[in-house]
Design a protein around this motif. Structure first.
Motif, mmCIF file in Angstrom:
data_model
loop_
_atom_site.group_PDB
_atom_site.id
_atom_site.type_symbol
_atom_site.label_atom_id
_atom_site.label_comp_id
_atom_site.label_asym_id
_atom_site.label_seq_id
_atom_site.Cartn_x
_atom_site.Cartn_y
_atom_site.Cartn_z
ATOM 1 N N UNK A 103 22.842 23.392 -10.335
ATOM 2 C CA UNK A 103 23.322 22.627 -11.542
ATOM 3 C C UNK A 103 24.680 23.146 -11.883
ATOM 4 N N UNK A 104 24.794 24.563 -12.112
ATOM 5 C CA UNK A 104 26.239 24.983 -12.490
ATOM 6 C C UNK A 104 27.093 24.839 -11.439
ATOM 7 N N UNK A 105 26.774 24.592 -10.292
ATOM 8 C CA UNK A 105 27.916 24.319 -9.283
ATOM 9 C C UNK A 105 28.155 23.007 -9.243
ATOM 10 N N UNK A 106 27.261 22.143 -9.610
ATOM 11 C CA UNK A 106 27.626 20.708 -9.988
ATOM 12 C C UNK A 106 28.471 20.441 -11.161
ATOM 13 N N UNK A 107 28.211 21.101 -12.212
ATOM 14 C CA UNK A 107 28.920 21.103 -13.328
ATOM 15 C C UNK A 107 30.460 21.441 -13.117
ATOM 16 N N UNK A 113 36.545 17.901 -10.662
ATOM 17 C CA UNK A 113 36.973 16.553 -10.330
ATOM 18 C C UNK A 113 37.496 15.897 -11.619
ATOM 19 N N UNK A 114 36.944 16.069 -12.705
ATOM 20 C CA UNK A 114 37.485 15.429 -13.962
ATOM 21 C C UNK A 114 38.802 15.794 -14.205
ATOM 22 N N UNK A 118 41.531 10.368 -10.550
ATOM 23 C CA UNK A 118 40.687 9.839 -9.624
ATOM 24 C C UNK A 118 39.871 8.480 -10.364
ATOM 25 N N UNK A 119 39.523 7.675 -9.646
ATOM 26 C CA UNK A 119 38.545 6.659 -10.026
ATOM 27 C C UNK A 119 37.248 7.394 -9.838
#
Length: 152
Positions: A103-107, A113-114, A118-119
């Motif tokens: 989860x920490x990596x995803x965040x 990415x944010x 990008x779309x």
């Protein structure tokens, strides 16, 4: 140095959680039921032992009860967890730690990415219910920890 030449280790947190929280405890109940049948049978035989056989039987019974306490724990105050329960707790906590790292990596990657223009991707279904990790884990058909060797 060849960093791709070694083995890898895949960890499936929901698989570890399922083994530690569901599979082993369910199998443990069957073992405990069988153990109780053996203990009751042994207790009924206790009266028929005499002489040296009685001493041997008593010694065997004491070792059997000690093993039972070590494996399955003992009730009373304070309650003593057995080896099997402790291993299950370790597996569940390990799964939760792996999931927390995921989860920490995803965040972290989402924040990265944010920050890039990008779309946006379509939202994912987060799932519902009281399942760990926000989704129903799949059935486990193989070990949740898999070693991979480059030549194997």
């Amino acid at each position: 140095m060849n960093y791709d030449g070694g083995q890898s280790l895949d960890i499936l947190p929901w698989g570890i959680w399922t083994v530690g929280y569901k599979s082993v405890p369910a199998q443990l109940l069957a073992i405990v039921e069988s153990w109780n049948v053996i203990a009751k049978t042994w207790e009924s035989l206790k009266l028929s032992w005499v002489g040296e056989s009685a001493n041997d039987a008593q010694e065997f019974n004491a070792r059997l009860q000690s093993l039972q306490r070590q494996l399955f724990g003992a009730s009373g105050e304070p309650r003593t967890p057995g080896l099997v329960e402790q291993l299950c707790v370790i597996a569940v906590k390990a799964a939760m730690n792996y999931e927390s790292a995921d989860v920490a990596n995803i965040i972290m990657l989402k924040d990265f990415a944010d920050a890039i223009n990008a779309e946006p991707l379509p939202p994912e279904d987060a799932g519902s219910g009281a399942q760990p990790f926000g989704r129903v884990p799949p059935d486990i058909t193989e070990s949740p920890v898999i070693e991979r060797f480059p030549n194997g």
